[in-house]
Design an enzyme around this catalytic site. Structure first.
Site, PDB file in Angstrom:
ATOM      1  N   SER A   6       0.979  -1.773   0.064  1.00 55.14           N
ATOM      2  CA  SER A   6       0.346   0.446  -0.116  1.00 55.14           C
ATOM      3  C   SER A   6       0.791   1.538  -0.412  1.00 55.14           C
ATOM      4  O   SER A   6       1.625   1.324   0.920  1.00 55.14           O
ATOM      5  CB  SER A   6      -0.724   0.452   1.881  1.00 55.14           C
ATOM      6  OG  SER A   6      -1.189   1.558   1.574  1.00 55.14           O
ATOM      7  N   HIS A  29      -1.030  -1.253  -4.342  1.00 55.99           N
ATOM      8  CA  HIS A  29      -2.553  -1.195  -3.378  1.00 55.99           C
ATOM      9  C   HIS A  29      -2.573   0.391  -3.299  1.00 55.99           C
ATOM     10  O   HIS A  29      -1.845   1.031  -3.099  1.00 55.99           O
ATOM     11  CB  HIS A  29      -2.394  -2.056  -1.756  1.00 55.99           C
ATOM     12  CG  HIS A  29      -3.594  -1.603  -1.645  1.00 55.99           C
ATOM     13  ND1 HIS A  29      -4.669  -2.816  -1.952  1.00 55.99           N
ATOM     14  CD2 HIS A  29      -4.138  -0.812  -0.691  1.00 55.99           C
ATOM     15  CE1 HIS A  29      -5.208  -1.871  -1.143  1.00 55.99           C
ATOM     16  NE2 HIS A  29      -5.128  -1.040  -0.658  1.00 55.99           N
ATOM     17  N   ASP A  31      -4.922   3.632  -1.817  1.00 61.10           N
ATOM     18  CA  ASP A  31      -5.840   3.747  -1.060  1.00 61.10           C
ATOM     19  C   ASP A  31      -6.826   5.241  -1.493  1.00 61.10           C
ATOM     20  O   ASP A  31      -5.908   5.927  -1.482  1.00 61.10           O
ATOM     21  CB  ASP A  31      -5.722   4.003   0.382  1.00 61.10           C
ATOM     22  CG  ASP A  31      -5.557   2.226   0.902  1.00 61.10           C
ATOM     23  OD1 ASP A  31      -6.377   1.354   0.722  1.00 61.10           O
ATOM     24  OD2 ASP A  31      -4.063   2.038   0.804  1.00 61.10           O
ATOM     25  N   MET A  33      -9.180   7.526  -0.627  1.00 64.23           N
ATOM     26  CA  MET A  33     -10.181   8.074   0.172  1.00 64.23           C
ATOM     27  C   MET A  33     -10.575   9.679   0.508  1.00 64.23           C
ATOM     28  O   MET A  33      -9.894  10.667   0.220  1.00 64.23           O
ATOM     29  CB  MET A  33      -9.784   7.890   1.775  1.00 64.23           C
ATOM     30  CG  MET A  33      -8.677   7.082   1.992  1.00 64.23           C
ATOM     31  SD  MET A  33      -7.755   6.977   3.429  1.00 64.23           S
ATOM     32  CE  MET A  33      -7.033   5.048   3.939  1.00 64.23           C
ATOM     33  N   HIS A  62      -8.424   0.405  -4.101  1.00 60.94           N
ATOM     34  CA  HIS A  62      -9.233   0.283  -3.243  1.00 60.94           C
ATOM     35  C   HIS A  62     -10.072   1.821  -2.780  1.00 60.94           C
ATOM     36  O   HIS A  62      -9.417   2.321  -2.724  1.00 60.94           O
ATOM     37  CB  HIS A  62      -8.139  -0.399  -1.686  1.00 60.94           C
ATOM     38  CG  HIS A  62      -9.229  -0.054  -0.782  1.00 60.94           C
ATOM     39  ND1 HIS A  62      -8.585  -0.698   0.503  1.00 60.94           N
ATOM     40  CD2 HIS A  62     -10.394  -0.228  -0.372  1.00 60.94           C
ATOM     41  CE1 HIS A  62      -9.974  -0.533   1.884  1.00 60.94           C
ATOM     42  NE2 HIS A  62     -10.976  -0.600   1.047  1.00 60.94           N
ATOM     43  N   MET A  64     -12.264   3.814  -0.999  1.00 58.59           N
ATOM     44  CA  MET A  64     -13.065   4.439   0.274  1.00 58.59           C
ATOM     45  C   MET A  64     -13.815   5.479   0.064  1.00 58.59           C
ATOM     46  O   MET A  64     -12.806   6.757   0.300  1.00 58.59           O
ATOM     47  CB  MET A  64     -12.149   3.896   1.458  1.00 58.59           C
ATOM     48  CG  MET A  64     -11.337   2.551   1.878  1.00 58.59           C
ATOM     49  SD  MET A  64      -9.987   2.666   2.505  1.00 58.59           S
ATOM     50  CE  MET A  64      -8.701   2.971   1.124  1.00 58.59           C
ATOM     51  N   MET A 133     -11.199  -6.609   5.515  1.00 61.86           N
ATOM     52  CA  MET A 133     -11.190  -5.285   6.154  1.00 61.86           C
ATOM     53  C   MET A 133     -10.371  -6.330   7.606  1.00 61.86           C
ATOM     54  O   MET A 133     -11.488  -6.619   8.479  1.00 61.86           O
ATOM     55  CB  MET A 133     -11.744  -4.617   6.165  1.00 61.86           C
ATOM     56  CG  MET A 133     -11.884  -3.481   5.329  1.00 61.86           C
ATOM     57  SD  MET A 133      -9.844  -2.918   3.924  1.00 61.86           S
ATOM     58  CE  MET A 133      -9.566  -1.732   5.270  1.00 61.86           C
ATOM     59  N   ASP A 171      -6.447  -6.753   4.330  1.00 60.27           N
ATOM     60  CA  ASP A 171      -5.691  -5.622   4.223  1.00 60.27           C
ATOM     61  C   ASP A 171      -5.852  -4.447   5.244  1.00 60.27           C
ATOM     62  O   ASP A 171      -6.600  -4.575   6.351  1.00 60.27           O
ATOM     63  CB  ASP A 171      -6.671  -4.327   3.154  1.00 60.27           C
ATOM     64  CG  ASP A 171      -6.534  -3.033   2.828  1.00 60.27           C
ATOM     65  OD1 ASP A 171      -5.168  -3.009   3.488  1.00 60.27           O
ATOM     66  OD2 ASP A 171      -6.985  -2.670   2.428  1.00 60.27           O
TER      67      ASP A 171
HETATM   68  C1  DX5 Z   1      -6.184   1.500   5.555  1.00 59.91           C
HETATM   69  C2  DX5 Z   1      -5.977   1.128   4.270  1.00 59.91           C
HETATM   70  C3  DX5 Z   1      -5.103   0.391   3.789  1.00 59.91           C
HETATM   71  C4  DX5 Z   1      -3.680   0.406   4.898  1.00 59.91           C
HETATM   72  C5  DX5 Z   1      -2.884  -0.462   5.192  1.00 59.91           C
HETATM   73  O1  DX5 Z   1      -7.545   1.889   5.551  1.00 59.91           O
HETATM   74  O2  DX5 Z   1      -7.093   0.370   3.315  1.00 59.91           O
HETATM   75  O3  DX5 Z   1      -4.216   0.184   2.378  1.00 59.91           O
HETATM   76  O4  DX5 Z   1      -2.814   1.258   3.426  1.00 59.91           O
HETATM   77  O5  DX5 Z   1      -1.539  -0.260   5.878  1.00 59.91           O
HETATM   78  P1  DX5 Z   1      -1.112  -0.725   6.739  1.00 59.91           P
HETATM   79  O6  DX5 Z   1      -0.573  -2.283   6.376  1.00 59.91           O
HETATM   80  O7  DX5 Z   1       0.044  -0.554   7.589  1.00 59.91           O
HETATM   81  O8  DX5 Z   1      -2.181  -1.784   8.308  1.00 59.91           O
HETATM   82 ZN    ZN Z   2      -6.422  -0.609   1.784  1.00 58.92          ZN
END
Ligand code: DX5
Ligand code: ZN
Length: 218
Positions: A6, A29, A31, A33, A62, A64, A133, A171
């Protein structure tokens, strides 16, 4: 067994070189948001469009975000190879998964820790991956929620019954300490942010995680 680092835990000022640093992984990956579905704001479509052009790895986006029905297909059109939406946010997950596939990407649905699997099992024919998750979405570096392993097992069992090549992704809090439990429960795609980018050598961390996952495949 695939590793998807990620970039949330990487240096956002140097995303291209941060992607190069993990080019031995299987996916990158990303993210996305929106500060509404989760209380954090990261990056969106314009940056994904730029990353697609320079990334040595296919992008695993991903989302969110609220209203993925409206926004998610655009990530597939931009060239993301896999697009994950949250079932909690989608108005019509079946139609959305079909739109993502029609735009040329793998379609994937994500479940937050409090979301049960059973109501979504019937959507399996529409997706290529299910993301379970293992933290509350929103931030990297949180503690792994081991209580989600029963959900991973339940999803794996549904996939087995359904047949086909549907991947099960985990994840959140995935590290050398926790990846074995995920693999044993039935996960086969592992997202890791802080465990990769927080390591002295990100590429070594990817190899180590992959070896641990392979050694504990269910
Ligand atoms: C959290 C994200 C993850 C995050 C994971 O909402 O979806 O992808 O980057 O980070 P780690 O591996 O540090 O928990
Ligand atoms: Zn993620």
């Amino acid at each position: 067994m695939q590793i998807s680092p990620s970039i949330l835990s990487s240096d956002f000022a140097n995303l291209q070189s941060e992607l190069e640093a993990v080019k031995n992984a299987d996916w990158a990956h990303v993210d996305v948001m929106d500060n509404h579905f989760v209380p954090n704001l990261t990056l969106g479509l314009p940056i994904v469009e730029s990353l697609v052009k320079v990334s040595p790895l296919p992008l695993d986006c991903h989302l969110m975000i609220e209203d993925p029905d409206r926004w998610a297909p655009g990530y597939a059109e931009a060239g993301a190879s896999s697009v994950t939406f949250h079932v909690e946010a989608a108005a019509d997950p079946r139609r959305l998964a079909r739109a993502i596939r029609a735009a040329g990407a793998r379609a994937s649905m994500a479940l937050k820790p409090g979301t049960p699997w059973a109501p979504y099992e019937e959507l399996l024919p529409e997706v290529d991956m299910v993301l379970v998750m293992t933290v509350e979405p929103g931030f990297g570096g949180q503690s792994f929620m081991a209580d989600q392993m029963s959900k991973v097992s339940a999803v794996r069992e549904s996939v087995r019954r359904h047949g086909g090549q549907i991947w099960v992704q985990v994840d959140g809090g995935v590290s050398a300490e926790t990846i074995e439990r995920c693999a044993q429960a039935g996960a086969d795609v592992f997202v890791a942010g802080s465990a990769v980018y927080g390591a002295p050598d990100a590429a070594d961390a990817v190899e180590q995680l992959r070896a641990l996952a392979r050694a504990h495949a269910c």
